[in-house]
Design an enzyme around this catalytic site. Structure first.
Site, PDB file in Angstrom:
ATOM      1  N   PHE A 121      -2.055   4.947 -12.591  1.00 51.13           N
ATOM      2  CA  PHE A 121      -1.680   4.838 -11.186  1.00 51.13           C
ATOM      3  C   PHE A 121      -0.179   4.617 -11.123  1.00 51.13           C
ATOM      4  O   PHE A 121       0.399   4.041 -12.050  1.00 51.13           O
ATOM      5  CB  PHE A 121      -2.419   3.652 -10.545  1.00 51.13           C
ATOM      6  N   GLN A 235       5.019   0.364   3.931  1.00 49.72           N
ATOM      7  CA  GLN A 235       5.021   1.475   2.974  1.00 49.72           C
ATOM      8  C   GLN A 235       4.635   2.799   3.635  1.00 49.72           C
ATOM      9  O   GLN A 235       3.636   2.867   4.345  1.00 49.72           O
ATOM     10  CB  GLN A 235       4.028   1.165   1.847  1.00 49.72           C
ATOM     11  N   HIS A 237       3.613   6.585   2.756  1.00 46.23           N
ATOM     12  CA  HIS A 237       3.134   7.468   1.692  1.00 46.23           C
ATOM     13  C   HIS A 237       3.635   8.877   1.990  1.00 46.23           C
ATOM     14  O   HIS A 237       3.681   9.279   3.148  1.00 46.23           O
ATOM     15  CB  HIS A 237       1.600   7.419   1.686  1.00 46.23           C
ATOM     16  N   LEU A 247      -5.062  10.603   4.389  1.00 42.49           N
ATOM     17  CA  LEU A 247      -4.328  10.592   3.128  1.00 42.49           C
ATOM     18  C   LEU A 247      -4.695  11.774   2.231  1.00 42.49           C
ATOM     19  O   LEU A 247      -5.869  12.048   1.998  1.00 42.49           O
ATOM     20  CB  LEU A 247      -4.640   9.289   2.391  1.00 42.49           C
ATOM     21  N   GLU A 250      -2.004  11.269  -4.215  1.00 44.99           N
ATOM     22  CA  GLU A 250      -0.989  11.677  -5.173  1.00 44.99           C
ATOM     23  C   GLU A 250      -1.567  12.556  -6.279  1.00 44.99           C
ATOM     24  O   GLU A 250      -0.850  13.316  -6.917  1.00 44.99           O
ATOM     25  CB  GLU A 250      -0.406  10.428  -5.833  1.00 44.99           C
ATOM     26  N   ARG A 281       6.885   6.706  -4.408  1.00 47.45           N
ATOM     27  CA  ARG A 281       6.557   7.036  -3.017  1.00 47.45           C
ATOM     28  C   ARG A 281       7.753   6.969  -2.080  1.00 47.45           C
ATOM     29  O   ARG A 281       7.938   7.865  -1.250  1.00 47.45           O
ATOM     30  CB  ARG A 281       5.489   6.070  -2.491  1.00 47.45           C
ATOM     31  N   HIS A 351       1.222   3.686   5.537  1.00 51.81           N
ATOM     32  CA  HIS A 351       0.110   3.541   4.597  1.00 51.81           C
ATOM     33  C   HIS A 351      -0.258   2.093   4.259  1.00 51.81           C
ATOM     34  O   HIS A 351      -1.379   1.794   3.880  1.00 51.81           O
ATOM     35  CB  HIS A 351       0.455   4.290   3.319  1.00 51.81           C
ATOM     36  N   ARG A 386       4.443  -2.639  -2.310  1.00 52.81           N
ATOM     37  CA  ARG A 386       3.270  -2.917  -3.142  1.00 52.81           C
ATOM     38  C   ARG A 386       2.985  -1.707  -4.027  1.00 52.81           C
ATOM     39  O   ARG A 386       3.279  -0.575  -3.671  1.00 52.81           O
ATOM     40  CB  ARG A 386       2.051  -3.205  -2.285  1.00 52.81           C
TER      41      ARG A 386
HETATM   42  C1  LIG Z   1      -6.264   5.769   3.001  1.00 53.18           C
HETATM   43  C2  LIG Z   1      -6.040   4.482   2.273  1.00 53.18           C
HETATM   44  C3  LIG Z   1      -6.253   4.423   0.916  1.00 53.18           C
HETATM   45  C4  LIG Z   1      -6.064   3.227   0.237  1.00 53.18           C
HETATM   46  N1  LIG Z   1      -6.307   3.213  -1.097  1.00 53.18           N
HETATM   47  C5  LIG Z   1      -6.153   2.058  -1.781  1.00 53.18           C
HETATM   48  C6  LIG Z   1      -6.427   2.008  -3.175  1.00 53.18           C
HETATM   49  O1  LIG Z   1      -6.797   3.003  -3.795  1.00 53.18           O
HETATM   50  N2  LIG Z   1      -6.279   0.837  -3.811  1.00 53.18           N
HETATM   51  C7  LIG Z   1      -5.885  -0.305  -3.161  1.00 53.18           C
HETATM   52  O2  LIG Z   1      -5.789  -1.355  -3.793  1.00 53.18           O
HETATM   53  N3  LIG Z   1      -5.624  -0.291  -1.833  1.00 53.18           N
HETATM   54  C8  LIG Z   1      -5.753   0.861  -1.122  1.00 53.18           C
HETATM   55  N4  LIG Z   1      -5.486   0.870   0.221  1.00 53.18           N
HETATM   56  C9  LIG Z   1      -5.162  -0.387   0.912  1.00 53.18           C
HETATM   57  C10 LIG Z   1      -6.413  -1.228   1.159  1.00 53.18           C
HETATM   58  O3  LIG Z   1      -7.467  -0.370   1.555  1.00 53.18           O
HETATM   59  C11 LIG Z   1      -6.250  -2.294   2.232  1.00 53.18           C
HETATM   60  O4  LIG Z   1      -5.093  -3.022   2.023  1.00 53.18           O
HETATM   61  C12 LIG Z   1      -7.427  -3.283   2.250  1.00 53.18           C
HETATM   62  O5  LIG Z   1      -8.640  -2.586   2.293  1.00 53.18           O
HETATM   63  C13 LIG Z   1      -7.362  -4.263   3.405  1.00 53.18           C
HETATM   64  O6  LIG Z   1      -8.553  -5.003   3.465  1.00 53.18           O
HETATM   65  P1  LIG Z   1      -8.727  -6.336   4.307  1.00 53.18           P
HETATM   66  O7  LIG Z   1      -9.951  -6.990   3.823  1.00 53.18           O
HETATM   67  O8  LIG Z   1      -7.478  -7.123   4.279  1.00 53.18           O
HETATM   68  O9  LIG Z   1      -8.919  -5.871   5.822  1.00 53.18           O
HETATM   69  P2  LIG Z   1      -9.660  -4.646   6.528  1.00 53.18           P
HETATM   70  O10 LIG Z   1     -10.561  -3.914   5.630  1.00 53.18           O
HETATM   71  O11 LIG Z   1      -8.623  -3.904   7.245  1.00 53.18           O
HETATM   72  O12 LIG Z   1     -10.618  -5.372   7.559  1.00 53.18           O
HETATM   73  C14 LIG Z   1     -10.170  -5.987   8.729  1.00 53.18           C
HETATM   74  C15 LIG Z   1     -11.332  -6.692   9.385  1.00 53.18           C
HETATM   75  O13 LIG Z   1     -10.852  -7.494  10.451  1.00 53.18           O
HETATM   76  C16 LIG Z   1     -11.629  -7.285  11.586  1.00 53.18           C
HETATM   77  N5  LIG Z   1     -10.824  -7.548  12.782  1.00 53.18           N
HETATM   78  C17 LIG Z   1      -9.569  -7.098  13.050  1.00 53.18           C
HETATM   79  N6  LIG Z   1      -9.179  -7.528  14.269  1.00 53.18           N
HETATM   80  C18 LIG Z   1     -10.208  -8.261  14.771  1.00 53.18           C
HETATM   81  C19 LIG Z   1     -10.426  -8.949  15.997  1.00 53.18           C
HETATM   82  N7  LIG Z   1      -9.530  -8.964  16.982  1.00 53.18           N
HETATM   83  N8  LIG Z   1     -11.611  -9.585  16.174  1.00 53.18           N
HETATM   84  C20 LIG Z   1     -12.567  -9.559  15.213  1.00 53.18           C
HETATM   85  N9  LIG Z   1     -12.411  -8.921  14.047  1.00 53.18           N
HETATM   86  C21 LIG Z   1     -11.251  -8.284  13.831  1.00 53.18           C
HETATM   87  C22 LIG Z   1     -12.105  -5.854  11.474  1.00 53.18           C
HETATM   88  O14 LIG Z   1     -13.260  -5.657  12.255  1.00 53.18           O
HETATM   89  C23 LIG Z   1     -12.381  -5.765   9.989  1.00 53.18           C
HETATM   90  O15 LIG Z   1     -13.666  -6.278   9.721  1.00 53.18           O
HETATM   91  C24 LIG Z   1      -5.630   2.074   0.921  1.00 53.18           C
HETATM   92  C25 LIG Z   1      -5.399   2.140   2.280  1.00 53.18           C
HETATM   93  C26 LIG Z   1      -5.561   3.340   2.952  1.00 53.18           C
HETATM   94  C27 LIG Z   1      -5.261   3.393   4.409  1.00 53.18           C
END
Ligand SMILES: Cc1cc2nc3c(=O)[nH]c(=O)nc-3n(C[C@H](O)[C@H](O)[C@H](O)COP(=O)(O)OP(=O)(O)OC[C@H]3O[C@@H](n4cnc5c(N)ncnc54)[C@H](O)[C@@H]3O)c2cc1C
Ligand code: SF4
Lengths: 571, 257
Positions: A121, A235, A237, A247, A250, A281, A351, A386
């Site tokens: 990666f 960030q 992408h 997305l 890469e 990136r 991203h 990151r």
């Molecule tokens: C396309 C894409 C690919 C990615 N690929 C990778 C990867 O390969 N490897 C990697 O490490 N990271 C990757 N990332 C980054 C990673 O996915 C995220 O940083 C991570 O999933 C965030 O998770 P989280 O648990 O912080 O929050 P999230 O999964 O964003 O969850 C947020 C939660 O909060 C809740 N919420 C928000 N506001 C409210 C509100 N007002 N009231 C009640 N609930 C609320 C939502 O309902 C949800 O349940 C990628 C991101 C993207 C966009």
């Protein structure tokens, strides 16, 4: 009287961070604590399902990998703004998390000998991205959600929209929320809370993020007096697919796909003669924006977006079908283009956000009894940039840590109570102010205008003038009469929560821009044309933004540097 | 710029006696999905349209609805592929309507939970305090992989004629997941699982209409899962007993990890 319910621990957010925290709290409390997870979408729909590529951890020291190397790569990737004590704890915790998810049923891809497979990666010295096909986040969510159903003491508030954090006497007391299905407004009190509401990527319309990734949780914390940290670091992408921003990984460039401009020129030769299309990136995104600004991009008439072409023909049709089947399907399903036959229109896309709610190394915020974890939080292990595969990992580690800390704290606390007027005021703000509010401005157009401004002046390239303009625009938008709701029904009124989202977006966008304007240097993902160099003498520090009457008040805090002194980054 | 008609089924339980179709005119653009069209209508024509959506890339399972008569994900359906003059969006069948396109999936999630969608093991200490991974060959993983793709969108269950007749029938989603955990080499709960399934409302109710597999957007093929599950229930033999699940990796003698 506002309806009230009570729990020991309340977790806001059901992404990887929130679910991991819930399970940790449930199991260390041996069924004794009552844990609730509240989420505005159904629990398994959180944005985390979108993560594709991998989760970083050192699993094979016998093959040469080491915790020190993971730590160093992360610190270097962060452009030295990460807190090294936090990074050290992170890399140590990670291997256990991979095995834990494996034991709970995650279908990690395997080596021939039955052990867990890992791959390369960007930014890592060893292949330490653990993967499950190209659906890493999806499988992490599935495993955590399914496993959470095993615990009788975890309950879910699904499709409840949190509107504010209740604090009294310097302590966390709970949240206020609207149940979508009924439209009822409640206060949910708890001894301890964890904010795991994810990133704020939807400040940009062109984003790889889910639509639900609005900064509600960050805005609520900010309004409750908790500072937001390092929000100017975002960030971008290089390859988001036009027009949706989905997305294009890469891996396409890894397999031999090349970026070309409108003249068919492989422009990365000019910007990164060695690494070409596989430069880091930020380098590729800046090169792409330079091409577009200098008139060598193309325009998608329907969306008005400028783009460049990602040409997959050097890979060959057969190999595209075999190795990039997922991407081919995405291109056909979401753009109507078969990349075997024609190039894909792409441009830099929002991203990931490095900043978030300020926490200490245990994920604790400045409000007693409240923790934050995942992308909503800023510990900080990501600093100014990151590395891919480190964010799902961070969600796991600080989900676990905060779940454990909150459980210990809650076990020793009396039931929470709170003066009635706090929730009553919030109810008035929402129902008198917005549900019954009047105004001539379409809130969705305010959102559009904000996103347009962010894409113009707070994007890949920034300048003092542009950022000042952005600040003016945001402040004008805040004054518009968009706080009203056309949907007059209480039942499943997303119009109302959308207005609340827009309000939060404006507040957080202001923090992003103010921080970026103040930071007169370029570091990681934050690039100032008027200050193109990194300035460790003045800016090796975290930005802290506090809510003030006239917008954010900025303060700064020191970066924990333990093992690695800042050096120039070369890739 | 060309336009098309988008008909959306509207229903608010507080004010409406029965659902009606409302029509919106939406400007067409290249690559437009049905979700894009619905959001255009919601953002600029009528803010009160209720629908679920989130990731817009067919991973979260939110936007399941009936589009031109067939259960589909709105984000995964191009307006163009529908071919006609008109796009008709309606809520999924077999679920109660909350409002407009939003249906109540509570019972759907409960049924999934009732069939124990998690790994059951006898080594409790190792399960929650892992020392290394449970070993699993790529070909063993492959046996269950297809069933792990389920995004809990509910399309299969909405298309299932048995669910329509019998509210207690677990439905294709839950049963495909029961099969997935039963067959996972790491799982030791087979006996318990088969017991739970061998009831009047369990596997025997499915009469293989196959519509679940036809509408599944993720290629899960729940009908196949149910069919394979039936063989195990019939024989009464769990694939593994307590203590027979995949073994934890341990370092070869003489090496350090
Ligand atoms: C396309 C894409 C690919 C990615 N690929 C990778 C990867 O390969 N490897 C990697 O490490 N990271 C990757 N990332 C980054 C990673 O996915 C995220 O940083 C991570 O999933 C965030 O998770 P989280 O648990 O912080 O929050 P999230 O999964 O964003 O969850 C947020 C939660 O909060 C809740 N919420 C928000 N506001 C409210 C509100 N007002 N009231 C009640 N609930 C609320 C939502 O309902 C949800 O349940 C990628 C991101 C993207 C966009
Ligand atoms: S089996 Fe397919 S159709 Fe059914 S819920 Fe899962 S993904 Fe959706």
């Amino acid at each position: 009287m506002v309806e009230t319910s009570r729990h020991d621990i309340l977790i806001v957010g059901s992404g990887i961070a929130g679910l991991r925290a819930a399970i940790e709290a449930a199991r260390i409390s041996n069924g004794k604590l009552d844990i609730a997870v509240i989420t505005k979408v159904q629990a398994m729909r959180a944005h985390s399902v979108s993560a594709e590529g991998g989760t970083a951890a050192v699993l094979y020291p016998e093959l040469g990998d080491s915790l020190e190397s993971h730590m160093f790569d992360t610190v270097k990737g962060s452009d030295y703004l990460a807190d090294q004590d936090a990074v050290e704890r992170f890399v140590k915790e990670m291997p256990g998390e991979i095995y834990q998810l494996e034991h709970w049923g995650l279908p990690w891809s395997r080596r021939e000998d039955g052990r867990i497979a890992q791959r390369n990666f960007g930014g890592y010295t060893y292949p330490r991205a653990t993967y499950a096909e190209d659906k890493v986040g999806f499988f992490e969510m599935q495993t955590l959600y399914d496993t959470a159903t095993k615990y009788g003491n975890i309950s879910f508030y699904q499709e409840w929209f949190v509107t504010s954090i209740l604090a009294d006497g310097g302590e966390f007391k709970g949240v206020t929320a609207i149940e979508r299905k009924s439209g009822n407004f409640s206060q949910i009190l708890a001894k301890a809370g964890i904010i795991a509401t994810g990133g704020s990527g939807r400040l940009y319309s062109f984003a790889t993020y889910a639509y639900s990734s609005t900064p509600d949780g960050m805005a609520a914390a900010y309004r409750a007096g908790i500072p937001l940290k390092d929000m100017e670091f975002i960030q971008f992408h290089p390859s988001g697919l036009i027009p949706s921003g989905i997305l294009i990984t890469e891996a396409v460039r890894g397999e031999g796909g090349v970026l070309v401009n409108k003249d068919g020129e492989r422009f990365m030769k000019k910007y990164a003669p060695n690494k070409l299309d596989l430069a880091s990136r930020d380098v590729v995104s800046r090169a792409m924006m330079t091409e577009i600004e200098e008139g060598r991009g193309m325009k998608d008439d329907a969306s008005g977006l400028d783009y460049l072409n990602l040409d997959l023909s050097p890979i060959g049709g057969q190999k595209i079908k075999e190795r990039l089947s997922q991407i081919r399907e995405i291109a056909i399903k979401f753009r109507g283009i078969d990349p075997v036959e024609a190039p894909l229109p792409v441009r830099p896309v929002c991203h990931y956000v490095m900043g978030g709610i300020d926490t200490d190394i245990d994920g604790a915020t400045k409000l007693k009894g409240l923790w934050a974890a995942g992308e909503a939080a800023c510990v900080s292990i990501n600093g100014a940039n990151r590395l891919g595969a480190n964010s799902t990992a961070e969600c796991l580690v600080w989900g676990k840590i905060t779940g454990g800390e909150a459980a210990k704290y809650a076990a020793a606390r009396p039931q929470a109570s709170v003066p009635g007027e706090l929730s009553a005021l919030e109810e008035k703000r929402i129902f008198d102010g917005i549900f019954h509010g009047k105004g001539g401005t379409n809130p969705y157009e305010v959102r559009d205008a904000l996103q347009k401004e962010m894409a113009k002046d707070a994007f890949v390239f920034r300048t003092g003038d542009g950022l000042s303009q952005a600040l003016r625009t945001i402040r004008e938008l805040k004054q518009k009469d968009f706080l009203h709701c056309e949907d007059k029904s209480r039942v499943y009124n997303t119009n109302l929560s959308d207005v609340l989202e827009v309000e939060g977006m404006l507040a957080v966008a202001e923090v992003v821009v103010a921080g970026a304007l103040a930071r007169t240097e370029s570091r990681g993902a934050h690039f100032r044309r008027d200050y193109p160099g990194r300035d460790d003498k003045n800016w090796l520090k975290h930005t802290l933004a506090y809510a003030g009457p006239d917008g954010p008040r900025l303060d700064y805090s020191t970066v924990a540097i333990t093992k690695y002194q800042p050096a120039e980054r070369h890739y | 710029m060309s336009e098309f008609k988008l008909a959306v089924q509207r229903f608010d339980p507080l004010t409406d006696a029965k659902p009606r179709l409302a029509e919106y005119t939406v400007p067409m653009r290249e690559g437009m999905t049905v979700l894009d069209a619905l959001l255009y209508a919601r953002d600029y024509l009528d803010h009160s349209i209720a629908l679920r959506f989130s990731c817009r890339q067919a991973s979260c399972g939110s936007c399941g609805m009936k589009i031109n008569g067939r259960p589909r994900l709105a984000c995964y359906t191009q307006v163009e592929e529908l071919g006609g003059e008109k796009v008709v969006a309606q809520p999924l069948d077999n679920f109660a309507i909350v409002k407009d396109l939003v249906t109540d999936l509570e019972s759907f999630f409960t049924k999934h939970k009732q069939l124990m969608p998690y790994v059951l093991r006898s080594d409790a200490q190792e399960l929650d305090h892992p020392t290394a991974e449970y070993l699993m060959k790529p070909e063993e993983l492959k046996k269950v992989l297809q069933f792990t793709y389920c995004i809990k969108c509910g399309l299969c269950t909405s298309a299932c004629p048995t669910v329509a007749m019998d509210v207690k029938f677990p439905g294709p989603q839950a049963m495909a997941q029961a099969y997935r955990y039963l067959m996972d080499e790491r799982d030791e709960g087979g006996e318990k699982r088969l017991e739970a399934l061998d009831t009047a409302h369990g596997v025997w109710r499915c009469h293989f209409a196959g519509s679940c597999s036809f509408v599944c957007p993720k290629g899960v093929d729940p009908a196949l899962g149910i069919q394979l599950l039936r063989r195990h229930v019939l024989s009464g033999k769990a694939p593994r007993k307590q203590g027979e699940g995949a073994k934890v990796w341990s370092a070869p003698a003489g090496s350090t990890k």
